[in-house]
Design a protein around this motif. Structure first.
Motif, mmCIF file in Angstrom:
data_model
loop_
_atom_site.group_PDB
_atom_site.id
_atom_site.type_symbol
_atom_site.label_atom_id
_atom_site.label_comp_id
_atom_site.label_asym_id
_atom_site.label_seq_id
_atom_site.Cartn_x
_atom_site.Cartn_y
_atom_site.Cartn_z
ATOM 1 N N THR A 194 25.724 -3.454 18.742
ATOM 2 C CA THR A 194 26.012 -2.491 19.807
ATOM 3 C C THR A 194 25.206 -1.240 19.506
ATOM 4 O OG1 THR A 194 27.814 -1.430 18.638
ATOM 5 C CG2 THR A 194 28.372 -3.352 19.946
ATOM 6 N N ALA A 246 20.385 -6.643 35.951
ATOM 7 C CA ALA A 246 20.920 -5.373 36.428
ATOM 8 C C ALA A 246 21.232 -4.492 35.244
ATOM 9 C CB ALA A 246 22.170 -5.609 37.234
ATOM 10 N N GLU A 248 28.682 6.344 47.983
ATOM 11 C CA GLU A 248 29.335 6.193 49.296
ATOM 12 C C GLU A 248 29.001 7.365 50.202
ATOM 13 O OE1 GLU A 248 33.018 3.211 49.424
ATOM 14 O OE2 GLU A 248 33.466 5.358 49.565
ATOM 15 N N PRO A 259 35.894 2.469 44.964
ATOM 16 C CA PRO A 259 34.635 2.372 45.711
ATOM 17 C C PRO A 259 33.674 1.370 45.067
ATOM 18 C CG PRO A 259 34.803 4.500 44.587
ATOM 19 C CD PRO A 259 36.113 3.816 44.414
ATOM 20 N N SER A 272 25.999 -4.179 40.837
ATOM 21 C CA SER A 272 24.874 -4.776 40.105
ATOM 22 C C SER A 272 23.582 -4.007 40.376
ATOM 23 C CB SER A 272 24.727 -6.260 40.412
ATOM 24 O OG SER A 272 24.951 -6.533 41.749
ATOM 25 N N GLN A 273 23.578 -3.112 41.346
ATOM 26 C CA GLN A 273 22.480 -2.168 41.536
ATOM 27 C C GLN A 273 21.103 -2.811 41.477
ATOM 28 O OE1 GLN A 273 23.301 0.833 38.633
ATOM 29 N NE2 GLN A 273 24.873 1.757 39.893
ATOM 30 N N ASN A 274 20.961 -3.847 42.240
ATOM 31 C CA ASN A 274 19.687 -4.542 42.317
ATOM 32 C C ASN A 274 18.804 -3.841 43.345
ATOM 33 O OD1 ASN A 274 17.633 -6.293 42.933
ATOM 34 N ND2 ASN A 274 18.925 -8.104 42.999
ATOM 35 N N GLN A 291 35.862 -5.651 25.087
ATOM 36 C CA GLN A 291 34.575 -5.245 25.635
ATOM 37 C C GLN A 291 34.278 -5.968 26.926
ATOM 38 O OE1 GLN A 291 31.167 -4.890 22.951
ATOM 39 N NE2 GLN A 291 32.411 -5.933 21.452
ATOM 40 N N GLN A 333 21.737 -12.217 34.971
ATOM 41 C CA GLN A 333 21.813 -10.906 35.583
ATOM 42 C C GLN A 333 21.524 -9.757 34.638
ATOM 43 O OE1 GLN A 333 25.247 -10.376 37.870
ATOM 44 N NE2 GLN A 333 24.476 -8.529 38.826
ATOM 45 N N TYR A 384 31.148 -5.854 43.510
ATOM 46 C CA TYR A 384 30.218 -6.458 42.553
ATOM 47 C C TYR A 384 28.764 -6.332 43.018
ATOM 48 C CZ TYR A 384 27.952 -9.997 39.709
ATOM 49 O OH TYR A 384 27.110 -10.649 38.867
ATOM 50 N N ASN A 418 33.582 -2.194 34.936
ATOM 51 C CA ASN A 418 32.363 -1.493 35.335
ATOM 52 C C ASN A 418 31.600 -2.250 36.403
ATOM 53 O OD1 ASN A 418 32.846 0.494 33.520
ATOM 54 N ND2 ASN A 418 31.578 -0.417 31.917
ATOM 55 N N MET A 419 31.580 -3.566 36.262
ATOM 56 C CA MET A 419 30.770 -4.383 37.162
ATOM 57 C C MET A 419 31.551 -4.797 38.401
ATOM 58 S SD MET A 419 27.769 -4.550 36.061
ATOM 59 C CE MET A 419 27.148 -5.817 37.171
ATOM 60 N N ARG A 420 32.799 -4.376 38.506
ATOM 61 C CA ARG A 420 33.648 -4.774 39.638
ATOM 62 C C ARG A 420 33.715 -6.297 39.741
ATOM 63 N NH1 ARG A 420 33.974 0.120 39.098
ATOM 64 N NH2 ARG A 420 33.509 1.692 40.667
ATOM 65 N N VAL A 432 24.759 -16.445 30.502
ATOM 66 C CA VAL A 432 24.170 -17.079 31.684
ATOM 67 C C VAL A 432 22.715 -17.386 31.340
ATOM 68 C CG1 VAL A 432 23.783 -16.885 34.164
ATOM 69 C CG2 VAL A 432 25.690 -15.697 33.120
ATOM 70 N N ILE A 438 37.313 0.012 22.017
ATOM 71 C CA ILE A 438 36.411 0.899 21.289
ATOM 72 C C ILE A 438 36.019 0.309 19.939
ATOM 73 C CG2 ILE A 438 36.230 3.161 20.206
ATOM 74 C CD1 ILE A 438 37.911 4.232 22.521
ATOM 75 N N LEU A 488 36.312 -4.493 29.701
ATOM 76 C CA LEU A 488 35.751 -3.201 30.108
ATOM 77 C C LEU A 488 34.527 -3.417 31.004
ATOM 78 C CD1 LEU A 488 35.932 -0.134 29.754
ATOM 79 C CD2 LEU A 488 34.347 -0.346 27.856
ATOM 80 N N ALA A 489 33.673 -4.353 30.596
ATOM 81 C CA ALA A 489 32.483 -4.631 31.402
ATOM 82 C C ALA A 489 32.876 -5.145 32.779
ATOM 83 C CB ALA A 489 31.594 -5.647 30.692
ATOM 84 N N GLN A 516 30.216 -12.270 36.893
ATOM 85 C CA GLN A 516 29.213 -11.958 35.885
ATOM 86 C C GLN A 516 28.879 -13.163 35.023
ATOM 87 O OE1 GLN A 516 31.798 -8.934 34.085
ATOM 88 N NE2 GLN A 516 29.853 -8.065 33.473
ATOM 89 N N HIS A 517 29.927 -13.858 34.571
ATOM 90 C CA HIS A 517 29.703 -14.920 33.592
ATOM 91 C C HIS A 517 29.410 -16.249 34.268
ATOM 92 C CE1 HIS A 517 31.061 -12.452 30.153
ATOM 93 N NE2 HIS A 517 31.719 -11.831 31.105
ATOM 94 N N ARG A 560 33.615 -2.484 19.871
ATOM 95 C CA ARG A 560 32.248 -2.036 20.085
ATOM 96 C C ARG A 560 31.649 -1.469 18.807
ATOM 97 N NH1 ARG A 560 29.726 0.112 25.242
ATOM 98 N NH2 ARG A 560 27.953 1.212 24.402
#
Lengths: 589, 320
Positions: A298, A39, A477, B31, B38-40, B274, A102, B34, B281-283, A95, B262, B277-278, B82-83, B265
């Motif tokens: 990065t 992803a 949404e 909103p 992940s926008q698959n 980091q 992913q 996960y 973003n990834m919920r 992973v 920051i 933060l991820a 995620q992990h 990174r």
């Protein structure tokens, strides 16, 4: 110096703002086949950083490979590595299992450790990899894979049909939580195994050690690819504690992968590096470079580590400064590759404003897309007119309207559609003013380039554009509720052209577009196995979509790889990523 | 005293329950989840439902909350989406790298700030004081990623004194002292930048504290007694000037483990910032909520510690 600093500042600000945007405006991942879906995470969205200035537009040669010019500039640390190469990567998540990974970064490493029965070619079609022969029955329902005799895992044990069956079982398991959708492949007996009513998958038969036969209840063009991409996983290694209904014992081995690929992992330290060593047992021949290291960088350190010779290869954000800086180093090959994806402005086809095809065409003609794309990406992106990458076998330019910027034609189309200019210069129809509400994400470089140009262009047509700024998830949404006029997003493209983006009520159909002919063509294309016939079918579909203009197609952008010139033997294309070349790369002396 | 600590610890329980409800509620109101994050593009509605069922995301929020709390009470923060491993091991993998630089930075910045603050107070409005104030404000107002990149350019790329990023030299297989040396070399730039950034505020604290104290009568008395200036400053004034800083020290505790999003990174430092933060973003709710709770506990503990230390350091304060 002063100029340099200010440029740096701009880059920095762009970075800062993207960090804040988080959500990832690229609505889909860049590369996947049904089995392996990395992803696009927040980090990757930073690739959307555009060129800072767009003065040099129109230079045709911006995309492609530029070779290193002066290898004597190569820094000592790089020259000192005579039997190893270091690849810079965004931190993988650890992973290291092709069934569960992913992100694109875990995916790249898994690609090297776990080959599949087939692999992707330059144009997005597939060829045999670990299988030396694949037989397909006449009814296209039975697939027999013959695994190469010399295919062995890195621990010396042979890759067998049982290992393929084992990987399939993990995929069909009720507790499997990876990105694949294995039950949609229609393997006979998969549902029974998933529900626990059967301890075996009746559709997968182990004929002998190296032969496995898979039966499906229904086939399409993706079946062969889906089945061929199930990577055989050593049952002896991974399956020791596996019980049907619980895949956790397999996930525990995620950071200690063992496969049959050209390299094997020797150590992993999270967030720092992955060490790999050539697999002498690799059936494709032992790799020429003995040791391979992935070092975490990065987007802020990727250029400096390349320049100092700490890394040999890395992905770098494409923009004119970065390209210039990399080329100036002299010892780096710079390869700018088309991204497998495209950006578009979605229009709500169910909204009365956009139901008329003439209006949609007018909005496409009336927008200076070239100017937007140049403002956002400089010469490193191209305006597109069909939703397909021009490197794909399915691409066509025949009978495709390029919708060159033509405000007069746009006005004429709007008149034909019944939208006439009102007293205040805004077009009206049936007493309703033409006002478009654009849902924009904050801090997206494309949107920053798009909105001012679009506002001005549409004003000239007599259309008022109102922008509201929202979080990307909030826009999605609104989209799901069908409560929107326009938004900007991007799709990733799979090597195969099959998609649900343009079929009626498709899972990914964002715009509400519906054309029964297109539905029919996509259904035909999915069911047809002959590549030449498929080409024709998709060409027709793209021509219809091009004429219907369900959305304003914007651009296909690029990605940039910088590679130390001391390494030779790469064979890289947008579908065939760098990791597929690693086993054949040599160090030039 | 021990009674006081026990009472404070017990008071933490309702606070933590409150915090857990708030962070959980916020995570529910954001909103997307996960699966959507992940926008698959190949994700079918059926598969999304299967995944939500596997992760327990299909249950009503109240039930999810109690499952989460129940697991937390047994020390199980769940598995990171995620992990694909327990949240505790994810935190354990990354948090110590963050702690390492944060701890060294803490020691350095406090030592430097204490000295600089005291001297600029002692010589208030002198040339030294003015220069220090200027530098301190300059450093405070610079964005971290900016100086981060600048020092990389000068000290790593141009002068080649230090590595550009990361925590170890890739491919270098060493152990023992050599390994410590390698890590130390990688730490110099991030620690220097973090110290430079945090020194600003601290110096001002010390300076103000000191200025207040040296105007007190007892300092004048000490001077009148004929004590040496150094004794007056460091023995009599400094200890009192330190008192307000103790509160600050307690509040630094979560910062030690929180990671620097920051700068990690900028320097490709493998810290927790980091990763956290991820997870936002990834919920990745288990990781996000787990780490937030971890920080909440540390913050409360930090408060308690600073209160206790305050009592120890200042006999005028009685803890009841």
């Amino acid at each position: 110096m002063k100029k340099r600093l200010s440029l740096m500042l701009v880059t920095l600000m762009a970075f800062g703002s993207i960090l804040a945007a988080c959500g990832g405006e690229e609505a889909a991942p860049a590369d996947e086949s049904a089995v392996t879906t990395p992803a696009e995470t927040g980090e990757e969205a930073t690739e959307e950083t555009p060129a800072e200035n767009a003065e040099e537009s129109g230079s045709e040669s911006a995309i492609g490979l530029t070779e290193a010019t002066d290898m004597s500039m190569n820094p000592a640390p790089a020259l000192a590595r005579t039997d190893s190469m270091i690849i810079g990567t965004v931190a993988p998540q650890g992973v290291f299992n092709p069934l569960f990974h992913q992100t694109a970064y875990d995916f790249a490493i898994d690609d090297i450790i776990f080959p599949s029965l087939i692999k992707v070619k330059e144009d997005g079609t597939y060829e045999n990899d670990m299988a030396d022969k694949i037989d397909i029955s006449d009814d296209n329902l039975t697939y027999t894979f013959h695994i190469r005799d010399d295919a062995n895992f890195s621990d010396g044990t042979p890759v067998t049909a049982n290992d393929y069956l084992f990987a399939a079982k993990v995929l069909m398991d009720a507790s499997y939580d990876g990105q694949s959708d294995p039950l949609s492949w229609n393997i006979v007996g998969a549902n029974e195994y998933n529900e626990g009513t059967s301890a075996d998958i009746s559709g997968i038969k182990v004929i002998d050690d190296k032969t496995v036969e898979v039966t499906v209840s229904d086939y399409d063009a993706m079946t062969q690819i889906n089945l061929g991409l199930i990577p055989p996983m050593s049952e002896a290694y991974y399956g020791a504690n596996y019980k049907q209904g619980d895949v956790s014992s397999i996930k525990e081995l995620n950071n200690k992968p063992m496969g049959a690929g050209p390299y094997k992992m020797t150590s992993y330290s999270a967030g720092q590096e992955v060490d790999m060593e050539a697999n002498e047992n690799y059936y494709g021949g032992a790799p020429k470079v003995k040791s391979l290291i992935f070092k975490v960088t990065t987007d802020l350190t990727s250029i400096s580590t390349l320049q100092s010779g700490e890394t040999d290869l890395d992905n770098v954000t494409v923009n004119e400064d970065n390209v210039e800086e990399l080329q100036a180093s002299g010892f780096l090959d710079v390869d700018i590759l088309k991204n497998n994806g495209y950006g578009y402005v979605a229009m709500n086809n169910n909204n009365p404003l956009f139901t008329d095809v003439k209006v949609r065409q007018a909005l496409t003609y009336g927008l200076n897309r070239e100017e937007v794309v140049v403002a956002a990406y400089g010469p490193y992106a191209e305006v597109i007119n069909i939703p397909q990458s021009d490197v794909s076998w399915a691409y066509t330019a025949e009978n495709i309207d390029t919708y060159d910027y033509d405000p007069e034609k746009a006005k004429q189309l709007l008149e034909e559609a019944g939208w006439v200019e009102g007293a205040d210069g805004i077009r009206e129809k049936d007493g309703k003013k033409f006002e478009i509400n654009f849902s924009a994400t904050a801090d997206n470089p494309v949107i920053e380039a798009l909105i001012p140009i679009m506002t001005e262009n549409y004003e000239e047509l007599g259309i008022k554009l109102v922008t509201e700024t929202l979080d990307f998830n909030a826009i999605m949404e609104k989209k799901d509720r069908g409560d929107y006029d326009m938004f900007f997003a991007a799709w990733g493209l799979t090597p195969d052209p099959d998609t649900t983006v343009y079929i009626t009520d498709g899972a990914q159909n964002n715009s509400g577009y519906s054309n029964p002919k297109v539905d029919e063509l996509y259904a035909q294309g999915k069911k047809e196995l002959d590549l030449e016939k498929r080409k024709e079918i998709y060409a027709q579909a793209y021509q219809l979509i091009n004429a219907d203009a369900p959305e304003i197609l914007m651009y296909q952008r690029t990605n940039m790889l910088a590679i130390n010139g001391r390494l030779d033997g790469w064979d890289i294309s947008p579908y065939k990523e760098y990791q597929h070349s690693l086993s054949q790369v040599e160090i030039a002396q | 005293m021990s009674q006081y600590i026990i009472r404070r610890l017990l008071q933490m329980i309702p606070t933590l329950i409150g915090i857990s409800i708030i962070v959980f509620a916020i995570s529910q109101m954001v909103p997307g989840d996960y699966i959507t994050a992940s926008q698959n593009p190949n994700m079918t509605a059926e598969r999304a439902d299967q995944l939500r069922a596997i992760y327990g995301l299909d249950k009503p929020p109240a039930q999810q909350y109690f499952v989460w709390v129940k697991n937390m009470l047994t020390g199980n923060l769940g598995d990171s989406f995620q992990h694909k491993m327990p949240v505790t091991s994810v935190i354990n993998t990354y948090v110590w790298n963050s702690f390492l630089i944060a701890f060294v930075t803490l020691i350095l910045s406090w030592t430097i700030a204490a000295f600089v603050g005291v001297f600029s107070a002692q010589f208030q409005y002198s040339f030294f004081d003015k220069v220090v104030t200027l530098i301190v404000f300059l450093l405070m107002s610079l964005p971290s990623f900016f100086i981060g990149l600048l020092v990389i350019k000068y000290f790593a790329l141009d002068l080649k004194l230090f590595p550009t990023g990361g925590m170890t030299t890739a491919g270098l297989k060493v152990s023992g002292f050599e390994q410590i040396k390698d890590i130390a070399k990688h730490m110099v730039l991030p620690v220097a930048v973090m110290t430079a950034l945090s020194i600003g505020g601290l110096t001002r604290y010390f300076r103000t504290g000191m200025l207040e104290v040296i105007r007190q009568d007892y300092i004048r008395t000490a001077r009148a007694k004929g004590l040496k200036e150094r004794t007056v400053i460091f023995k009599h004034a400094f200890r009192n000037a330190l008192l307000p800083a103790i509160t600050l020290l307690g509040l630094e505790l979560p910062g030690l483990f929180g990671g620097a999003m920051i700068l990690e990174r900028v320097f490709a430092w493998p810290g927790i910032g980091q990763v956290y933060l991820a997870s936002l973003n990834m919920r990745d709710y288990p990781l996000m909520l787990g780490f937030t709770m971890f920080l909440a506990v540390l913050t409360l503990l930090g408060n308690l510690i600073s209160d206790v230390l305050y009592g120890v350091a200042d006999p005028r304060i009685r803890l009841k």
